[in-house]
Structure formats: C-alpha cells, structure tokens
Design a protein around this motif. Structure first.
Motif, mmCIF file in Angstrom:
data_model
loop_
_atom_site.group_PDB
_atom_site.id
_atom_site.type_symbol
_atom_site.label_atom_id
_atom_site.label_comp_id
_atom_site.label_asym_id
_atom_site.label_seq_id
_atom_site.Cartn_x
_atom_site.Cartn_y
_atom_site.Cartn_z
ATOM 1 N N ARG A 1 0.843 -1.204 0.000
ATOM 2 C CA ARG A 1 0.000 0.000 0.000
ATOM 3 C C ARG A 1 0.873 1.247 0.000
ATOM 4 N N HIS A 2 1.933 1.247 0.766
ATOM 5 C CA HIS A 2 2.811 2.408 0.832
ATOM 6 C C HIS A 2 3.542 2.620 -0.490
ATOM 7 N N ALA A 3 3.775 1.532 -1.220
ATOM 8 C CA ALA A 3 4.455 1.622 -2.516
ATOM 9 C C ALA A 3 3.476 1.896 -3.657
ATOM 10 N N LEU A 4 2.237 2.234 -3.310
ATOM 11 C CA LEU A 4 1.194 2.570 -4.291
ATOM 12 C C LEU A 4 0.858 1.397 -5.209
ATOM 13 N N ARG A 5 0.951 0.199 -4.686
ATOM 14 C CA ARG A 5 0.580 -0.981 -5.463
ATOM 15 C C ARG A 5 -0.842 -1.379 -5.122
ATOM 16 N N GLY A 6 -1.534 -1.911 -6.095
ATOM 17 C CA GLY A 6 -2.866 -2.435 -5.866
ATOM 18 C C GLY A 6 -2.787 -3.807 -5.219
ATOM 19 N N LEU A 7 -3.903 -4.255 -4.682
ATOM 20 C CA LEU A 7 -3.927 -5.561 -4.032
ATOM 21 C C LEU A 7 -3.601 -6.688 -4.999
ATOM 22 N N GLU A 8 -4.127 -6.594 -6.219
ATOM 23 C CA GLU A 8 -3.886 -7.654 -7.193
ATOM 24 C C GLU A 8 -2.397 -7.787 -7.492
ATOM 25 N N ASP A 9 -1.719 -6.641 -7.633
ATOM 26 C CA ASP A 9 -0.273 -6.676 -7.874
ATOM 27 C C ASP A 9 0.453 -7.276 -6.681
ATOM 28 N N CYS A 10 0.005 -6.939 -5.502
ATOM 29 C CA CYS A 10 0.635 -7.447 -4.289
ATOM 30 C C CYS A 10 0.452 -8.958 -4.187
#
Length: 128
Positions: free
Chosen positions: A54-63
């Motif tokens: 979340r802090h790296a501005l990634r979406g959940l799907e990417d995570c």
C-alpha cells in the motif's frame, strides 16, 4: 468408632483440592500447547507485505501476484490497515523503484530484420 463420611462428600473434597492445586497453573504457558510461532510469524510477515504494498502505491492484485505464498487474508489486512493509517495522517505513498526501472531499448530481433528484408525485396521488384 469414627463416623464415616458419605462418598459424595469425599469426592467433592477431592475435586476442590485438585482445583485449588491447579488454579495457580492456569496462567502458565505450557510449551507445545500454544499457537505455533511459525504461523504467527508468517501472518505478521504477510501483514507487513500488505502494508508495504500500500505504501508503494501498489494495488492488491499486484501485491498478491508478487507474493503468491503469502496468505491473502493477512496481506489484505495489512494493506487495509496501512491505507487507513495513510489516510488519517495524510501520508502520500512512495512509488516503487522496481516499477520505475528504465527499460533498455529492445534490440531488433532476427525475425524483424528478416521481415524488413522481405519488404525491401518486394518493393525493389515492383520498381523494375
């Protein structure tokens, strides 16, 4: 002769003595009886992964894609907690360095070069 106590009274007294003896042990942790520390560590790491995503501005799907072995529910919980924290404290995320790596110019593949040669041959035949 001594009076004999009824068996129920003796059984009740025994139960009370056993309960009184075991009461101090109620707050003790007995090794091997609690939750597995490896499971707790894995869940904590998954929450940390979610927060970092979340802090790296990634979406959940990417995570989820980048961390396939992490438990999804814990990753989501960490992502959600970090999202709430960032909104409450007006913190801007930091873009991930991995997604910003400059792509090197792709060298032309042999198949592309062959296609260009064939196109040149066709145009030169049409001109003659």
């Amino acid at each position: 002769m001594l009076p004999r106590h009824p068996p129920l009274l003796a059984a009740g007294a025994r139960a009370a003595l056993i309960a009184a003896a075991l009461l101090p042990l109620a707050g003790c942790e007995i090794p091997g009886m609690g939750p597995d520390p490896r499971v707790a560590q894995r869940e904590a790491e998954a929450k940390a992964i979610g927060g970092a995503c979340r802090h790296a501005l990634r979406g959940l799907e990417d995570c989820f894609t980048l961390n396939p072995k992490a438990p999804k529910a814990q990753v989501f919980a960490g992502w959600k907690d970090m999202d709430l924290y960032m909104r409450e404290n007006k913190i801007e995320g930091t873009a991930s360095v991995l997604t910003q790596l400059e792509k090197k110019p792709a060298s032309r593949r042999a198949s592309d070069e062959e296609a260009d040669l064939q196109t040149e041959d066709r145009t030169s035949r049409n001109r003659s």
